[in-house]
Structures are given as C-alpha cells and as structure tokens.
Design a protein around this motif. Structure first.
Motif, PDB file in Angstrom:
ATOM      1  N   ALA A 188       0.923  -1.226  -0.014  1.00  0.00           N
ATOM      2  CA  ALA A 188       0.032   0.030  -0.136  1.00  0.00           C
ATOM      3  C   ALA A 188       0.951   1.302   0.133  1.00  0.00           C
ATOM      4  CB  ALA A 188      -0.840   0.044   1.294  1.00  0.00           C
ATOM      5  N   GLY A 189       0.195   2.253  -0.535  1.00  0.00           N
ATOM      6  CA  GLY A 189       0.888   3.552  -0.558  1.00  0.00           C
ATOM      7  C   GLY A 189       0.004   4.735  -0.722  1.00  0.00           C
ATOM      8  N   VAL A 190       0.693   6.009  -0.922  1.00  0.00           N
ATOM      9  CA  VAL A 190      -0.355   7.037  -1.144  1.00  0.00           C
ATOM     10  C   VAL A 190       0.397   7.482  -2.520  1.00  0.00           C
ATOM     11  CG1 VAL A 190      -0.643   9.498  -0.697  1.00  0.00           C
ATOM     12  CG2 VAL A 190      -0.141   7.936   1.329  1.00  0.00           C
ATOM     13  N   ARG A 191      -0.697   7.401  -3.453  1.00  0.00           N
ATOM     14  CA  ARG A 191      -0.498   7.845  -4.694  1.00  0.00           C
ATOM     15  C   ARG A 191      -1.335   8.597  -5.576  1.00  0.00           C
ATOM     16  NH1 ARG A 191       3.492   4.996  -7.169  1.00  0.00           N
ATOM     17  NH2 ARG A 191       2.675   5.384  -9.097  1.00  0.00           N
ATOM     18  N   THR A 192      -2.358   9.100  -4.991  1.00  0.00           N
ATOM     19  CA  THR A 192      -3.379  10.114  -5.415  1.00  0.00           C
ATOM     20  C   THR A 192      -3.000  11.428  -5.081  1.00  0.00           C
ATOM     21  OG1 THR A 192      -4.972  10.386  -3.487  1.00  0.00           O
ATOM     22  CG2 THR A 192      -5.043   8.274  -4.900  1.00  0.00           C
ATOM     23  N   GLU A 193      -3.890  12.256  -5.561  1.00  0.00           N
ATOM     24  CA  GLU A 193      -3.543  13.799  -5.160  1.00  0.00           C
ATOM     25  C   GLU A 193      -4.078  14.112  -3.767  1.00  0.00           C
ATOM     26  OE1 GLU A 193      -6.900  16.183  -7.235  1.00  0.00           O
ATOM     27  OE2 GLU A 193      -6.134  15.001  -8.630  1.00  0.00           O
ATOM     28  N   TYR A 194      -4.685  13.263  -3.114  1.00  0.00           N
ATOM     29  CA  TYR A 194      -4.998  13.474  -1.792  1.00  0.00           C
ATOM     30  C   TYR A 194      -4.327  13.303  -0.661  1.00  0.00           C
ATOM     31  CZ  TYR A 194      -9.376  13.601  -4.523  1.00  0.00           C
ATOM     32  OH  TYR A 194     -10.388  14.038  -5.482  1.00  0.00           O
ATOM     33  N   HIS A 195      -3.221  14.406  -0.646  1.00  0.00           N
ATOM     34  CA  HIS A 195      -1.982  14.076   0.260  1.00  0.00           C
ATOM     35  C   HIS A 195      -2.272  13.883   1.589  1.00  0.00           C
ATOM     36  CE1 HIS A 195       0.431  14.384  -3.256  1.00  0.00           C
ATOM     37  NE2 HIS A 195      -0.027  15.389  -3.711  1.00  0.00           N
ATOM     38  N   TYR A 196      -3.583  14.668   2.009  1.00  0.00           N
ATOM     39  CA  TYR A 196      -4.000  14.577   3.469  1.00  0.00           C
ATOM     40  C   TYR A 196      -3.882  13.299   4.113  1.00  0.00           C
ATOM     41  CZ  TYR A 196      -8.701  13.847   2.125  1.00  0.00           C
ATOM     42  OH  TYR A 196      -9.969  13.444   1.338  1.00  0.00           O
ATOM     43  N   LEU A 197      -4.152  12.325   3.379  1.00  0.00           N
ATOM     44  CA  LEU A 197      -4.266  10.854   3.862  1.00  0.00           C
ATOM     45  C   LEU A 197      -2.900  10.454   4.247  1.00  0.00           C
ATOM     46  CD1 LEU A 197      -6.836   9.209   0.932  1.00  0.00           C
ATOM     47  CD2 LEU A 197      -7.184   9.705   3.419  1.00  0.00           C
ATOM     48  N   GLY A 198      -1.925  10.834   3.701  1.00  0.00           N
ATOM     49  CA  GLY A 198      -0.399  10.327   4.050  1.00  0.00           C
ATOM     50  C   GLY A 198      -0.317  11.207   5.219  1.00  0.00           C
ATOM     51  N   GLU A 199      -0.700  12.344   5.480  1.00  0.00           N
ATOM     52  CA  GLU A 199      -0.486  13.157   6.721  1.00  0.00           C
ATOM     53  C   GLU A 199      -0.946  12.499   7.832  1.00  0.00           C
ATOM     54  OE1 GLU A 199      -1.857  16.969   5.624  1.00  0.00           O
ATOM     55  OE2 GLU A 199      -0.316  17.453   3.950  1.00  0.00           O
ATOM     56  N   LEU A 200      -2.322  11.718   7.584  1.00  0.00           N
ATOM     57  CA  LEU A 200      -2.987  11.125   8.523  1.00  0.00           C
ATOM     58  C   LEU A 200      -2.296   9.848   8.834  1.00  0.00           C
ATOM     59  CD1 LEU A 200      -6.380  12.240   7.527  1.00  0.00           C
ATOM     60  CD2 LEU A 200      -5.341  13.004   9.597  1.00  0.00           C
ATOM     61  N   ARG A 201      -1.290   9.264   8.134  1.00  0.00           N
ATOM     62  CA  ARG A 201      -0.610   8.025   8.363  1.00  0.00           C
ATOM     63  C   ARG A 201      -1.430   6.866   7.629  1.00  0.00           C
ATOM     64  NH1 ARG A 201       2.425   7.599  14.092  1.00  0.00           N
ATOM     65  NH2 ARG A 201       3.562   5.940  12.704  1.00  0.00           N
ATOM     66  N   ASP A 202      -2.279   7.402   6.774  1.00  0.00           N
ATOM     67  CA  ASP A 202      -3.290   6.507   5.976  1.00  0.00           C
ATOM     68  C   ASP A 202      -2.341   6.147   4.570  1.00  0.00           C
ATOM     69  OD1 ASP A 202      -5.453   4.329   5.486  1.00  0.00           O
ATOM     70  OD2 ASP A 202      -6.782   6.103   5.639  1.00  0.00           O
ATOM     71  N   VAL A 203      -3.267   5.241   3.753  1.00  0.00           N
ATOM     72  CA  VAL A 203      -2.775   5.038   2.540  1.00  0.00           C
ATOM     73  C   VAL A 203      -4.147   5.319   1.550  1.00  0.00           C
ATOM     74  CG1 VAL A 203      -1.114   3.435   2.992  1.00  0.00           C
ATOM     75  CG2 VAL A 203      -3.278   2.639   2.802  1.00  0.00           C
ATOM     76  N   ASP A 204      -3.698   5.194   0.260  1.00  0.00           N
ATOM     77  CA  ASP A 204      -4.884   5.443  -0.535  1.00  0.00           C
ATOM     78  C   ASP A 204      -5.061   4.503  -1.719  1.00  0.00           C
ATOM     79  OD1 ASP A 204      -3.113   6.319  -2.684  1.00  0.00           O
ATOM     80  OD2 ASP A 204      -3.458   8.604  -2.153  1.00  0.00           O
ATOM     81  N   THR A 205      -3.928   3.655  -1.783  1.00  0.00           N
ATOM     82  CA  THR A 205      -3.875   2.684  -3.023  1.00  0.00           C
ATOM     83  C   THR A 205      -3.387   1.384  -2.170  1.00  0.00           C
ATOM     84  OG1 THR A 205      -3.331   4.541  -4.417  1.00  0.00           O
ATOM     85  CG2 THR A 205      -2.995   2.068  -5.243  1.00  0.00           C
ATOM     86  N   THR A 206      -3.896   0.362  -2.778  1.00  0.00           N
ATOM     87  CA  THR A 206      -3.428  -0.875  -2.052  1.00  0.00           C
ATOM     88  C   THR A 206      -3.625  -2.152  -3.215  1.00  0.00           C
ATOM     89  OG1 THR A 206      -5.844  -1.474  -1.301  1.00  0.00           O
ATOM     90  CG2 THR A 206      -4.394  -0.437   0.022  1.00  0.00           C
ATOM     91  N   ALA A 207      -2.833  -3.309  -3.064  1.00  0.00           N
ATOM     92  CA  ALA A 207      -2.771  -4.505  -3.442  1.00  0.00           C
ATOM     93  C   ALA A 207      -2.677  -5.516  -2.685  1.00  0.00           C
ATOM     94  CB  ALA A 207      -1.872  -4.639  -4.545  1.00  0.00           C
ATOM     95  N   ILE A 208      -3.573  -6.540  -2.519  1.00  0.00           N
ATOM     96  CA  ILE A 208      -3.514  -7.358  -1.352  1.00  0.00           C
ATOM     97  C   ILE A 208      -3.879  -8.901  -1.896  1.00  0.00           C
ATOM     98  CG2 ILE A 208      -4.852  -8.107   0.728  1.00  0.00           C
ATOM     99  CD1 ILE A 208      -6.055  -5.449   0.837  1.00  0.00           C
ATOM    100  N   VAL A 209      -3.075  -9.694  -1.350  1.00  0.00           N
ATOM    101  CA  VAL A 209      -3.284 -11.254  -1.748  1.00  0.00           C
ATOM    102  C   VAL A 209      -3.614 -12.009  -0.579  1.00  0.00           C
ATOM    103  CG1 VAL A 209      -2.157 -13.100  -2.780  1.00  0.00           C
ATOM    104  CG2 VAL A 209      -1.790 -10.668  -3.701  1.00  0.00           C
ATOM    105  N   LEU A 210      -4.714 -12.797  -0.734  1.00  0.00           N
ATOM    106  CA  LEU A 210      -4.800 -13.548   0.609  1.00  0.00           C
ATOM    107  C   LEU A 210      -4.798 -14.987   0.082  1.00  0.00           C
ATOM    108  CD1 LEU A 210      -8.550 -11.983   1.408  1.00  0.00           C
ATOM    109  CD2 LEU A 210      -6.249 -11.364   2.330  1.00  0.00           C
ATOM    110  N   ARG A 211      -4.567 -15.820   0.896  1.00  0.00           N
ATOM    111  CA  ARG A 211      -4.662 -17.411   0.637  1.00  0.00           C
ATOM    112  C   ARG A 211      -5.435 -17.790   1.593  1.00  0.00           C
ATOM    113  NH1 ARG A 211      -2.181 -22.094   2.173  1.00  0.00           N
ATOM    114  NH2 ARG A 211      -0.992 -21.500   3.481  1.00  0.00           N
TER     115      ARG A 211
END
Length: 307
Positions: A188-211
């Motif tokens: 996960a990371g911050v890749r959009t223009e909504y940078h306040y999410l990163g300032e809140l220590r959150d992310v905006d883009t994810t790729a997840i694999v479950l088994r």
C-alpha cells in the motif's frame, strides 16, 4: 440511533419508512448536534448517548464515527437489546474481541453492518458457489474503488483504509468462498493527489493477496480515487464456469448498495422481532477485522502474515 453522520441519516430514512418502527431517538456525544439533526430527519427525540440509552429503546443502531463504536457498544450492551453496529466493531482488534465475547456471554444479538452480504448479485454468486455450479474454485478477484476519498475529518476517525474499505473485501472473501483466510500480504501507499491521507498516516492505494485455508488465492485491488466513479467488482473463476459481477460504476457506495442497505436493515428488524436468526453476527465481523489487523501488519512490516 447513535450517530449524526451521512450513514446515520441514510439509516434513519430507512427506519422511518418501516411500519414496524414506532420511535426513533438520536444520541450523540454532541447533544446539541443530535437535536439539530433530529429536526432535519424527523426523529422523535435527541440528546446525549446516555440520554437516548436511558430512554429504553427496543434496539440500538450504532452509526457513529468508527473510533466511537467501542465505547458506545459497551454502553448499549448494558441494555440487553439487539444492536446493529456499522463496521468495524472497533478500530482495535482487542476491543472487538472483548465486545463480541461480552455480547455472546450476555445473549445479546450483535449484528455487524457488512451490507454487501445483502446485495442480490453477490447473494446469487454465493449460492452458485455453494451449489458447486462453478466447480472447484481457481481464484477470486475483488476490486474496491471509491470515487473520491473520505473528507479529512472522517479519514481521521475511520481506522484507515484497510479498516474502513477493505474490511468488506475480507468479509466477501470468506463469505463467497466459504473458507477461512490463512495468509495475508498487503502492499500500500499514497499515490493520489489527496495528500492529507498520508499526513494522517493512512494510504490510498492497495494491492492485497489472500490465501484461503484450502489454498484458494484471492486478489484485492483498492483505491480511494477512481475518476470513473465508485466501483465494487468481483470475478470468480472455477473449473466449471466463471462469474463477473459489478461492472457498473456509481456516485458512491450508498447508490451502489441502496437496496442492500434496505434489506440489511429489514433483516435486523426481523432479528429484533425474533423472526429470524442473526445474518451477520459479531464473530463474522471479528473474522474480517482479524484480516484487517493482518493486512496492516503486513504493510507495516513488508511480509506475509499468517493466522
């Protein structure tokens, strides 16, 4: 109704339309806001959370900010009446575990608000999987994209993207497949223009694999911004066939799942009236929240997390 936000308004509209509901009171940590909100939505009473619980309601709906859920659930459990709690039960896994145990020990029906379980398209898909119509499952792919991210004020209290958005996907992985999650790997990371999410220590883009516990791979794609609109898509591939669900895009999740929310609320009122069993008990929500905690750890420590 505990809460005065967008989802609380959406829920109250449903409650006011249902002939089984005789009285609706709104409780909030900000009593004045609750009274102003009550005038707007036509509720019968409003005040603090304590005042509304003291009024002796026959059921409680918790639709406040995610970080408020735990404290309000502990207070509501004392009444011994059925509770519908929007996800998550709590933003801390230990709190969620304690609340679920307490509700079970007290015999209180705690229904978790995972509304995708009531979407007609997803219900049909689950039935086909359970009937073996797709044969041996090869893979499941889930896509969850918001049109726009939550506002800063909400983003600061929703527990983060894994908790707020992907808890639904973790629940769907279990619910659609009928299997338990075994391993989680999240990038996960911050890749959009909504940078306040990163300032809140959150992310905006994810790729997840479950088994899953039978080896079934589940891939999840998530984004807080999709210029094409809100999207929830599922692809299920099996030895006898495949399903592709949710190709359309919408303004937001309320438009996409409007009927699912209605059916979910109706099911809760049936639980209150003791006409049916709990369709999404606390332990189901807890299982999804365990995956949330695993994904958060996986992202933080850059490794696979196994249950």
């Amino acid at each position: 109704m505990l809460g005065t936000g967008t989802l609380a308004r959406f829920r109250i509209e449903g409650l006011r339309r249902d002939a089984r509901v005789e009285w609706v009171g709104i409780g909030s940590a900000r009593g004045r806001s609750a009274k102003e909100f009550a005038v707007q939505v036509g509720a019968d009473a409003a005040g603090s959370v304590e005042e509304m619980l003291d009024a002796g309601p026959g059921a409680v709906v918790v639709a406040s900010t995610s970080t408020s859920h735990a404290a309000q659930l502990w207070a509501a459990l004392k009444l011994g009446v059925p509770i519908l709690c929007e996800k998550p039960i709590a933003t801390n896994l230990a709190d969620s575990q304690a609340i679920v145990r307490a509700s079970e020990d007290a015999g209180v029906q705690l229904q978790v608000g995972l509304q995708r379980r009531f979407d007609a398209e997803l219900v049909r898909a689950r039935e086909k999987v359970a009937q073996g119509a797709l044969g041996e499952l090869y893979s499941i792919r889930l896509v969850s994209h918001d049109r726009t991210p939550p506002a800063p004020r909400f983003a600061a209290t929703n527990g983060g993207m894994f908790c707020d958005l992907h808890v639904h996907d973790f629940d769907l992985a279990r619910w659609l497949s009928g299997r338990e999650i075994q391993d989680v790997f999240a990038v996960a990371g911050v890749r959009t223009e909504y940078h306040y999410l990163g300032e809140l220590r959150d992310v905006d883009t994810t790729a997840i694999v479950l088994r899953m516990d039978d080896g079934l791979p589940v891939s999840i794609s998530g984004s807080r911004h999709d210029c094409g609109g809100y999207q929830m898509r599922a692809e299920i591939l099996g030895s006898k066939g495949a399903l592709v669900l949710g190709a359309d895009r919408f303004v937001d999740y309320r438009q996409r799942f409007r009927q699912a929310f209605t059916d979910q609320l109706s099911a809760f009122l049936d639980v209150v009236a003791e006409k049916r069993g709990n369709p999404c008990p606390g332990r189901e929500g807890l299982a999804a929240e365990r995956a949330v905690a695993a994904a958060q750890r996986s992202h933080r420590e850059r490794r696979v997390v196994s249950f």
